[in-house]
Each structure stands twice: as C-alpha cells, then as structure tokens.
Design a protein around this motif. Structure first.
Motif, PDB file in Angstrom:
ATOM      1  N   SER A  52      -2.701  -9.247   7.184  1.00 32.64           N
ATOM      2  CA  SER A  52      -1.926  -8.154   7.792  1.00 32.64           C
ATOM      3  C   SER A  52      -2.266  -6.820   6.641  1.00 32.64           C
ATOM      4  N   TRP A  53      -1.932  -5.737   6.960  1.00 33.06           N
ATOM      5  CA  TRP A  53      -2.125  -4.575   6.201  1.00 33.06           C
ATOM      6  C   TRP A  53      -1.420  -4.651   4.908  1.00 33.06           C
ATOM      7  N   SER A  54      -0.188  -5.222   4.968  1.00 27.67           N
ATOM      8  CA  SER A  54       0.495  -5.290   3.915  1.00 27.67           C
ATOM      9  C   SER A  54       0.146  -6.440   2.836  1.00 27.67           C
ATOM     10  N   GLY A  55      -0.469  -7.372   3.261  1.00 31.99           N
ATOM     11  CA  GLY A  55      -0.966  -8.713   2.765  1.00 31.99           C
ATOM     12  C   GLY A  55       0.090  -9.844   2.856  1.00 31.99           C
ATOM     13  N   ARG A  56       1.254  -9.280   3.567  1.00 37.50           N
ATOM     14  CA  ARG A  56       2.541 -10.362   3.461  1.00 37.50           C
ATOM     15  C   ARG A  56       2.196 -11.593   4.735  1.00 37.50           C
ATOM     16  N   THR A  69      -7.845 -19.511   1.624  1.00 37.34           N
ATOM     17  CA  THR A  69      -6.930 -18.473   1.324  1.00 37.34           C
ATOM     18  C   THR A  69      -7.332 -17.050   1.342  1.00 37.34           C
ATOM     19  N   ILE A  70      -6.744 -16.259   2.251  1.00 30.30           N
ATOM     20  CA  ILE A  70      -6.957 -14.690   2.137  1.00 30.30           C
ATOM     21  C   ILE A  70      -6.136 -13.975   1.388  1.00 30.30           C
ATOM     22  N   SER A  71      -6.655 -13.128   0.568  1.00 27.13           N
ATOM     23  CA  SER A  71      -5.624 -12.225   0.014  1.00 27.13           C
ATOM     24  C   SER A  71      -6.254 -10.855  -0.084  1.00 27.13           C
ATOM     25  N   ARG A  72      -5.516  -9.833  -0.317  1.00 30.99           N
ATOM     26  CA  ARG A  72      -5.920  -8.368  -0.388  1.00 30.99           C
ATOM     27  C   ARG A  72      -5.275  -7.869  -1.822  1.00 30.99           C
ATOM     28  N   ASP A  73      -6.027  -6.872  -2.369  1.00 33.26           N
ATOM     29  CA  ASP A  73      -5.447  -5.968  -3.453  1.00 33.26           C
ATOM     30  C   ASP A  73      -5.784  -4.591  -2.909  1.00 33.26           C
ATOM     31  N   ASN A  74      -4.848  -3.766  -2.323  1.00 35.75           N
ATOM     32  CA  ASN A  74      -4.932  -2.599  -1.656  1.00 35.75           C
ATOM     33  C   ASN A  74      -5.242  -1.488  -2.816  1.00 35.75           C
ATOM     34  N   ALA A  75      -4.734  -1.771  -3.936  1.00 31.61           N
ATOM     35  CA  ALA A  75      -4.844  -0.856  -4.945  1.00 31.61           C
ATOM     36  C   ALA A  75      -6.414  -0.899  -5.592  1.00 31.61           C
ATOM     37  N   LYS A  76      -7.254  -1.936  -5.264  1.00 25.99           N
ATOM     38  CA  LYS A  76      -8.629  -2.132  -5.612  1.00 25.99           C
ATOM     39  C   LYS A  76      -9.140  -2.009  -4.472  1.00 25.99           C
TER      40      LYS A  76
END
Length: 126
Positions: A52-56, A69-76
């Motif tokens: 999701s957009w929030s990563g949650r 495992t999917i993860s995201r770092d929106n700051a990067k």
C-alpha cells in the motif's frame, strides 16, 4: 509522471537470496500502491506482491508467500523486493509497477498499474 528504475537482478543459486530495488521519481510516488510482477518465457505476466501507499499493508501471491517481502521507503522513493529461499521456478523477468492514484489499497492485476519499470532478469540455478 512516475519513472521507475530497477536494479538488483542477476544469477543466484537455489536457496539463495536477492534484493531487488526500484527507484522512483515523481511527485506522486508516495501516494501510490506499488507492485511487483514477473514474467517467465512463454508465460503471462503474473502478480507477485503489492504494498500500500503507506507501506503498512502487503499482499503476496501464494507462490511466494513466506519467501518474498515487499517494503518501501517513501523518503527515498524506493520500493524493494526481498527474495529469500529462491527456487528455479522463480526465474523470470521481474517488473516493479506504480498503481493508479485512485486504485484500491492492494491492487493485484496489471490493469490497475499505471507505470512500469523496464524489468530485471532473475535467474535461479538448480
């Protein structure tokens, strides 16, 4: 627009791990769900997972559940796909994708995604 650039693909032995990265540019990246798809020769593009957009929230195809495992770092402006316990059947071209802004939280079909990376080859040897 959103531009996606993938990295991290390559050759790995069965049981090994790879981490794919997808660097995104675009002012709406942090508002979009992101997904990973893969396509093996002679096969249709298949869903791997979404975040999701929030990563949650995440969702995975049964074939990779517990291993990827999917993860995201929106700051990067980056989304990742950590792939563990790789199997030869995981061999495919892997694509990251950014969903439409108005899509559901965890889209699972290609038609729900607006932008796509160039694809990166993952080859798992037996």
């Amino acid at each position: 627009q959103v531009q996606l650039v993938e990295s991290g693909g390559g050759l790995v032995q069965a049981g090994g791990s790879l981490r794919l990265s997808c660097a995104a540019s675009g002012r709406t990246f942090s508002s979009r769900p992101m997904g990973w798809f893969r396509q093996a020769p002679g096969k249709e593009r298949e869903f791997v997972g979404a975040i999701s957009w929030s990563g949650r929230n995440t969702y995975y195809a049964d074939s990779v559940k517990g291993r990827f495992t999917i993860s995201r770092d929106n700051a990067k402006n980056t989304v990742y796909l950590q792939m563990n316990s790789l199997k030869p059947e995981d061999t495919a071209v892997y694509y990251c994708a950014a969903a439409f802004l108005t899509t559901v939280v965890l889209p699972t079909t290609p038609s729900e995604y607006d932008y796509w990376g160039q694809g990166t080859q993952v080859t798992v040897s037996s």
